[in-house]
Design an enzyme around this catalytic site. Structure first.
Site, mmCIF file in Angstrom:
data_model
loop_
_atom_site.group_PDB
_atom_site.id
_atom_site.type_symbol
_atom_site.label_atom_id
_atom_site.label_comp_id
_atom_site.label_asym_id
_atom_site.label_seq_id
_atom_site.Cartn_x
_atom_site.Cartn_y
_atom_site.Cartn_z
ATOM 1 N N ASN A 160 41.949 65.170 47.586
ATOM 2 C CA ASN A 160 42.967 66.190 47.774
ATOM 3 C C ASN A 160 42.484 67.122 48.879
ATOM 4 O O ASN A 160 41.831 66.652 49.813
ATOM 5 C CB ASN A 160 43.247 66.891 46.444
ATOM 6 N N TRP A 161 42.758 68.431 48.796
ATOM 7 C CA TRP A 161 42.456 69.314 49.921
ATOM 8 C C TRP A 161 40.971 69.602 50.128
ATOM 9 O O TRP A 161 40.588 70.065 51.216
ATOM 10 C CB TRP A 161 43.246 70.615 49.795
ATOM 11 N N GLU A 173 38.799 79.852 46.356
ATOM 12 C CA GLU A 173 38.985 78.597 47.081
ATOM 13 C C GLU A 173 38.548 78.743 48.526
ATOM 14 O O GLU A 173 38.694 77.819 49.321
ATOM 15 C CB GLU A 173 40.458 78.183 47.042
ATOM 16 N N GLY A 232 64.621 81.041 54.999
ATOM 17 C CA GLY A 232 66.039 80.709 54.871
ATOM 18 C C GLY A 232 66.373 79.236 54.811
ATOM 19 O O GLY A 232 67.482 78.847 55.145
ATOM 20 N N ARG A 277 42.296 80.759 51.662
ATOM 21 C CA ARG A 277 41.135 79.898 51.834
ATOM 22 C C ARG A 277 40.177 80.284 52.947
ATOM 23 O O ARG A 277 39.191 79.575 53.157
ATOM 24 C CB ARG A 277 41.598 78.449 52.008
ATOM 25 N N ASP A 282 54.186 62.654 45.661
ATOM 26 C CA ASP A 282 53.499 63.840 46.138
ATOM 27 C C ASP A 282 52.193 63.488 46.847
ATOM 28 O O ASP A 282 51.199 64.211 46.739
ATOM 29 C CB ASP A 282 53.215 64.818 44.977
#
Lengths: 526, 290
Positions: A379-380, A81, A185, A124, A292
């Site tokens: 998308n990305w 990617e 955390g 990436r 999403d």
């Protein structure tokens, strides 16, 4: 921007390019040229993510004679990617904990760096500046390596322990910027973290999750904020000293009942002061998201004339199907237009840009069909912008999805599913839209592609380099979208391409599956 | 009968116990009914009586409950393993409509449902469906006319996929879907991150009109923006350039998807029993198991 500063910066750029600067001058602010040219030193080519190369050797007239120049097999990784970066004729192919440095003319290995443990988790890219290569590790560190040999110069130190999200680092303003999804955390919480470029010392962190002192916490209706992952690289304006990032979905992801409100700063484009990491402005693309619709798409910066006025803008083709134009100095909403044919998750107010989700399209146990699908209208993968044609090119997905909750429990799951209705199955296009009006100008259909993956680039040579999911790469005429040349790389492509030149020869390159391919014009016969 | 079953169960458990030591077992004991065709048949009956109202037939999603067995070529996030499924059946899922069946249903029945669901999740050859195999073979060649498009053990046509090894390659419920779901394609494929370049596998029936005036009918084996690969209705392979092609017309799929209606229920069941046994089981890596 005054001329004096201009001249100083370009001298610096030339000295850096000639490799004559090994230590960082104290006043180095703009590390990279405004446009990628012979080098492609960071993921997006340059700070503005336009991916608009100044190289003109490969043109719409001669692209038909392109040929494969070399191939390099990247051992130990798959489904690449990453965008390799190139500086001074050396190509750096990264993963977590590793770099392969190649002669970018020939694909020969120059050096390799490996740090344990070996991992093939998706990563990436790297960044190269000032004779150093910066890579990320899978235990939350940045490493600075000497660009000539891979010798380790520093490992980042200090700051809260985090895990990076595979984003390539950015080198800007004397800092290295990295991002991630999960703050140590807590229930997620995306972040941008900065380290000093010289020493690797920790500088600042910005979190997408508001703390109790931030009024944005009220947008969660009492629910503990979670999510807002940042797993995409950013853009940088060296004059405004702002970095721009997209943030991802609120948690719990598909079920919004327990978190009434807009859920800031999920699904936002944010502008951060690069000196301090403080939030300067934000714009939320999908309030109270249950699909999403991460805003983790590449933000492209451009100086344009919008509706008759000169404007400094930020452009984003968003998961939710809208192409946004914002004023990048202050986040003012300018325009949002759909760039796919079906959008029904909600509406966008044409004056304010505020997204208004339609409750009828929330995921349900029975299953709700919504457009675009959760995988998004895009998308990305990187879009690209060509100021000469005035076109914004994006890998667009037509189609809808069905969202099924496993139960009515607040953390119930769904998945990325196509709509079962044949007319709504996913189909990808290399889509050219008018960057100022949002009108679709032409499509290049990626026949058989049904899943996002490859990104795009364009150049002053008048071409668009358009790879496809199932391995085909094409060069298109940037004006008309006509295909001029193609090559089948024979493996899945889910990366964005780059272009660079060495000794005056221009190359187009792309990671495909487990290999890097480089293409160029034939050498002149003597 | 009961005594024989109990003895069989004891023997099964003992045998399984020995196996469990050699395998790398998931948490919990292995299901004593796993792979037992008769128990799977009984499990299916118990499932049909109690579970389809929420979960649908064959573990696909129903009105109220999610799918337990899925058709995706990739794994579903949150998919439970066999022992986790047994726990859910026994103890229910808090804050959902899924009740606890422990005490309401014999644990043997719960285990048999588990075995049935497992049979839908493995490839068919691990857990073939119950029925009259010989009759199923008859249905395949005669009433079903499957050989007009499909090869099986060297006999039949080329237009559809070769079924010689189908049970070793596909899941039982995927085979059922191919026979019953219109426009059968792997539902949800767009959402899957492929790890390797796949063939096209959709067997689209097309008519290709060429620029030179010819027309070719057949099944499209692959295509992209620049080339097409066609199996003509004359059983010849045609390798075409996109530039030669005037247009491609998609036709109705050749494969009927109403076998559950055009066959009698017994015939359909027997056909599945036959199909889910077609193939060579891959050799076991640890030797001697299964």
């Amino acid at each position: 921007m005054n001329r004096g500063a201009d001249g100083c910066k370009s001298l610096l750029a030339r000295l850096i390019g000639a490799g004559l600067l090994y230590a960082l001058p104290a006043m180095a602010q703009d590390t990279f040229p405004a446009q990628p040219g012979k080098d492609w030193p960071i993921y997006g080519g340059s700070y503005n993510n336009q991916r608009y190369s100044s190289l003109k050797d490969i043109t719409a007239s001669n692209a038909a004679s392109l040929q494969a120049k070399w191939t390099y097999h990247v051992e130990g990784l798959q489904g690449l990617e990453s965008v390799p970066v190139v500086a001074n004729g050396v190509m750096y192919v990264s993963g977590y904990n590793r770099i392969d440095a190649l002669d970018a003319r020939t694909g020969n290995i120059i050096w390799r760096f490996r740090r344990k443990p070996a991992t093939s988790a998706f990563q990436r890219g790297a960044a190269v500046a000032h004779n150093r290569v910066y890579i990320t590790t899978n235990d939350g560190h940045v490493l600075a390596l000497d660009a000539r040999t891979g010798a380790q110069i520093w490992e980042s130190k200090g700051g809260p322990q985090v895990l990076f999200a595979g984003t390539p680092p950015m080198v800007a303003n004397g800092k290295i910027l990295v991002t991630g999804n999960r703050f140590h955390g807590s229930d997620g919480g995306g972040f941008v973290q900065a380290f000093d470029e010289q020493t690797g010392e920790y500088r600042w962190t910005w979190r997408s999750i508001p703390d109790n002192t931030d009024p944005a916490i009220k947008t969660w209706g009492g629910h503990v904020p979670g999510g807002g992952p940042i797993w995409i690289g950013g853009a940088y304006d060296p004059d405004l000293k702002l970095v721009y990032y997209g943030t991802g979905q609120p948690n719990p992801q598909w079920s919004g009942k327990g978190r009434p409100g807009d859920n800031l700063y999920s699904d936002c484009i944010v502008a951060l002061d690069i000196e301090t990491g403080k939030l300067k402005w934000f714009f939320q693309t999908t309030p109270h998201d249950t699909h999403d619709y991460d805003a983790t798409e590449i933000v492209v910066l451009a100086d344009v004339t919008f509706k008759g006025k000169p404007r400094k803008v930020a452009l984003q083709a968003n998961r939710n199907g809208y192409y946004y134009i914002l004023d990048r100095t202050n986040g003012e909403f300018l325009q949002a237009t759909p760039f796919v044919s079906r959008v029904d998750w909600g509406k966008v107010d044409p004056k304010t840009g505020k997204g208004i989700p339609d409750p009828a399209h929330e995921p349900t146990v029975k299953g709700t069909i919504t457009c675009p699908s959760t995988a998004g209208a895009t998308n990305w993968p990187s879009p690209t912008y060509n100021p000469a044609t005035g076109l914004f090119y994006v890998t667009a997905t037509e189609g809808c999805g069905v969202n099924t909750l496993a139960s009515s429990a607040p953390d119930s799951e769904t998945s990325y599913l196509e709509s079962p209705r044949d007319k709504e199955s996913w189909q990808l296009y290399t889509r050219a839209i008018d960057a100022m009006t949002g009108e679709i100008k032409w499509d290049f259909k990626q026949i058989r592609s049904n899943h996002y993956g490859p990104g795009l680039l364009t150049s002053e040579g008048g071409i668009v380099f358009s790879p496809e999911q199932f391995g085909q790469v094409s060069v298109l005429d940037a004006k008309s979208g006509k295909s001029l040349w193609h090559y089948n790389t024979g493996d899945l492509i889910t990366a964005s391409p780059l272009t660079y030149s060495v000794n005056g020869r221009q190359y187009l390159a792309i990671a495909s599956g487990t290999n890097i391919f480089a293409f160029g014009l034939p050498e002149k016969v003597q | 009968m009961k005594a024989a079953l109990t003895t069989a169960l004891v023997i099964c458990l003992a045998f399984t116990g020995a196996w469990a030591q050699r395998r790398t077992a998931p948490s919990g004991p292995s299901n004593p009914f796993a792979g037992n065709a008769e128990a799977i048949g009984q499990g299916e009956q118990v499932y049909n009586r109690n579970c389809t109202a929420c979960h649908g037939p064959n573990g696909g999603a129903g009105e109220i409950g999610p799918e337990i067995v899925h058709n995706l070529s990739g794994s579903l996030r949150g998919e439970l393993n066999d022992n986790q499924i047994l726990e859910v059946i026994r103890n229910g899922t808090p804050r959902t409509a899924m009740p606890a069946w422990k005490g309401k249903m014999a644990d043997d029945d719960i285990l048999k449902i588990g075995a049935f669901l497992h049979s839908l999740r493995g490839t068919a050859i691990d857990n073939p469906l119950p029925g009259d195999v010989a009759n199923g073979q008859q249905v395949f060649w005669v009433k079903g006319q499957c050989g007009s498009c499909h090869m099986l053990a060297g006999r039949g046509g080329l237009r559809g996929p070769d079924l010689t090894n189908i049970a070793a390659v596909r899941k039982s419920n995927s085979i059922i879907d191919a026979l019953t779901k219109p426009n059968h394609r792997i539902y949800g494929d767009g959402g899957v991150h492929l790890s390797a370049l796949p063939p096209m596998d959709t067997y689209d029936a097309v008519q290709i009109n060429l620029n030179d005036g010819r027309t070719l009918d057949g099944v499209l084996l692959n295509q992209d923006g620049y080339s097409l690969q066609l199996l003509g209705s004359d059983d010849q392979l045609y390798l075409l350039d996109r530039e030669q092609v005037k247009g491609v017309v998609t036709k109705a799929p050749i494969m009927p998807t109403d076998y559950d209606k055009r066959l009698l229920p017994g015939e359909f069941k027997d056909l599945l029993a036959f199909l889910t046994r077609q193939g060579t089981k891959p050799p076991s890596l640890s030797g001697g198991e299964e």
